[in-house]
Design a protein around this motif. Sequence first.
Motif, short mmCIF file in Angstrom:
data_model
loop_
_atom_site.label_atom_id
_atom_site.label_comp_id
_atom_site.label_asym_id
_atom_site.label_seq_id
_atom_site.Cartn_x
_atom_site.Cartn_y
_atom_site.Cartn_z
N MET A 93 0.83 -1.21 0.00
CA MET A 93 0.00 0.00 0.00
C MET A 93 0.86 1.26 0.00
N VAL A 94 1.90 1.25 0.83
CA VAL A 94 2.80 2.41 0.89
C VAL A 94 3.48 2.62 -0.46
N LEU A 95 3.95 1.52 -1.07
CA LEU A 95 4.62 1.62 -2.37
C LEU A 95 3.67 2.13 -3.45
N CYS A 96 2.48 1.54 -3.50
CA CYS A 96 1.49 1.94 -4.52
C CYS A 96 1.17 3.42 -4.42
N GLY A 119 -4.41 15.67 -11.18
CA GLY A 119 -3.11 15.37 -10.57
C GLY A 119 -3.07 15.78 -9.11
N GLY A 120 -3.64 16.95 -8.80
CA GLY A 120 -3.67 17.40 -7.42
C GLY A 120 -4.52 16.50 -6.52
N VAL A 121 -5.66 16.04 -7.06
CA VAL A 121 -6.54 15.15 -6.29
C VAL A 121 -5.85 13.82 -6.03
N ILE A 122 -5.22 13.26 -7.07
CA ILE A 122 -4.52 11.97 -6.91
C ILE A 122 -3.40 12.09 -5.88
N PHE A 123 -2.65 13.19 -5.93
CA PHE A 123 -1.57 13.40 -4.97
C PHE A 123 -2.12 13.47 -3.54
N THR A 124 -3.22 14.20 -3.35
CA THR A 124 -3.81 14.35 -2.01
C THR A 124 -4.33 13.02 -1.48
N VAL A 125 -5.03 12.27 -2.35
CA VAL A 125 -5.58 10.98 -1.94
C VAL A 125 -4.45 10.00 -1.61
N SER A 126 -3.38 10.05 -2.37
CA SER A 126 -2.23 9.18 -2.11
C SER A 126 -1.63 9.46 -0.75
#
Length: 241
Positions: free
Chosen positions: A13-16, A60-67
Amino acid sequence: MESFCESIVKYFMVLCNSLFAFAGVVLIGVGAYAQIAAKDYLNFLGDNYVNTPIFIIILGGVIFTVSFFGCCGAWQENKCLIYTYTALLVIIFIGQIGAAIAAFVLKGDLKTVITKNMENGLKNFDVEGFEGMTLTWDLVQKELKCCGVESFKDWKDVTTFSDGGVPDSCCVAGQVEGCGKAPLDPTKVFSHGCFNLFSDEFVSNISIVGAVAVGIALGEILAIAFACCLGKRVGRGGAYI
């Protein structure tokens, strides 16, 4: 054995999510580049495509925040963060499906939109108040080494070039003032029209974006499954190492 498998889930999970965060940063960069570099071409793409670079930046911003939620939840084994992450990822996945369907529909209309905007752009070339369209035509003809929509003969239907001339950006030797004036030597201007070259470039780009989106969606399905598994384990027995 169970603890080993649980640890694998955690670190996977951390890697993904580290990879997702990197992908988010890349999308922000690509969107910013497209907004700056491709803005002069948007006159031919229509209103449905003008905001595409902005959409990519937001995605891109949403994906970064969710990650970030995913990494923190997995590393700290926080049930609340893990399920928040899972819910957000499901929403993003559903949104991607909707965006993919919309992109597929728009792809079918893209060539029609480009043709219409190019033909209207011919009439507005070098007309006061349409300087952006004039710039777009000059830029496209120089960069793609083409002239007119289907051929250089299209410019005959434009009042400014009714004598048989073409814009100076059509000249093979470069945009030199007066090189496109009548009487015109056809061997000194680009013979190919711009429509096929321009539309093929953007249609192929949409296909590439679609393929990347499918790859990301598959990764999201795996991440959702592992997040649910991790959240369930944390909920049962608390944190584990």
